[in-house]
Write an enzyme that holds these catalytic residues in place. Sequence first.
Site, PDB file in Angstrom:
ATOM      1  N   LYS A  14      -6.668   8.366  -2.099  1.00  0.00           N
ATOM      2  CA  LYS A  14      -7.011   9.908  -1.398  1.00  0.00           C
ATOM      3  C   LYS A  14      -7.342  10.510  -2.610  1.00  0.00           C
ATOM      4  CE  LYS A  14      -3.099  11.662  -3.366  1.00  0.00           C
ATOM      5  NZ  LYS A  14      -3.295  12.891  -4.509  1.00  0.00           N
ATOM      6  N   ASP A 144       3.722  11.367  -0.810  1.00  0.00           N
ATOM      7  CA  ASP A 144       2.476  11.106  -0.411  1.00  0.00           C
ATOM      8  C   ASP A 144       2.494  10.176   0.821  1.00  0.00           C
ATOM      9  OD1 ASP A 144       1.613  12.965  -2.157  1.00  0.00           O
ATOM     10  OD2 ASP A 144       0.609  11.673  -3.435  1.00  0.00           O
TER      11      ASP A 144
END
Length: 295
Positions: A14, A144
């Site tokens: 990401k 995350d």
Amino acid sequence: MNTRSLHDCPAPAKLNLFLHVVGRRADGYHLLQSVFQLIDRGDTLHFDLRDDGRIVRTNDVPGVPEESDLIVRALRRLADAFQQRHGRAVPGIDVAIHKILPMGGGLGGGSSDAATALMAANHLWQGGFGDEELMAIGLPLGADIPFFIFGRTAFVEGVGEAMQPIEGPDCWYVVIEPGVSVPTPAIFTAEDLTRDTKPVRIADFPAAHQLSAYGKNDLQAVASRLFPPVAQAIEWLGQYGAARMTGSGACVFCALPGEAEADQVLGQVPAHWKAWKARSLRQHPLKSLLQNNEL
């Protein structure tokens, strides 16, 4: 479909298109706002069922002992939840990982690996856990992990647990690995880290194609001071657009409108840096593969 194995499972990286630190809780955790964007570069994991109940990582990962690996720890938490729900032990699982994402790069590699492991094992074990349950299992291990299970571009708030889907840019990124590993605690404990950026709302955001240049990364100044190669990479890549650091570092990225433009920039990157291109993703590729039984 072979119900005893899942091979070539993607664990995408990401990028934080921006990252604002808007406060700090009484327990010391920082309150963040960010847009998380999945990209089509990541690690690859392979899973095979066992018959002895053990969870085994079958290959070495330099610098990551098996006992501290987020993949193994996440699978053990899932196994405990499975035992509580079904009243029996899991059959066990072998995990092999082909790792290409750098550690300490701000790309979420370890969290993405753990999220992919939770989704794949839940499928192979026929655990029946929904996304929200898998997020709750993963959250204590890494803020995350829920995002990767959520699996699409998101506006993220709190300590990383509050997510809203948004439309992200359709573009290519050039990413530079400056050759240093940035330990997240060193950034968040720095005295010169600003923690009072004004909160934003989704309504404040520009059009999706402009999001890559929106806001800033509040951690970037600290990382640049502590790790000069980060600052050098930002300065160099800034010739071609709004270059910034992702996460707590160290990787630096810049959005380009197309693959040809990304290739052009890649051809200019100084040889002492590792650099690569990746395209933005709308959805986590593993989710659609599992839904369509394509693995």
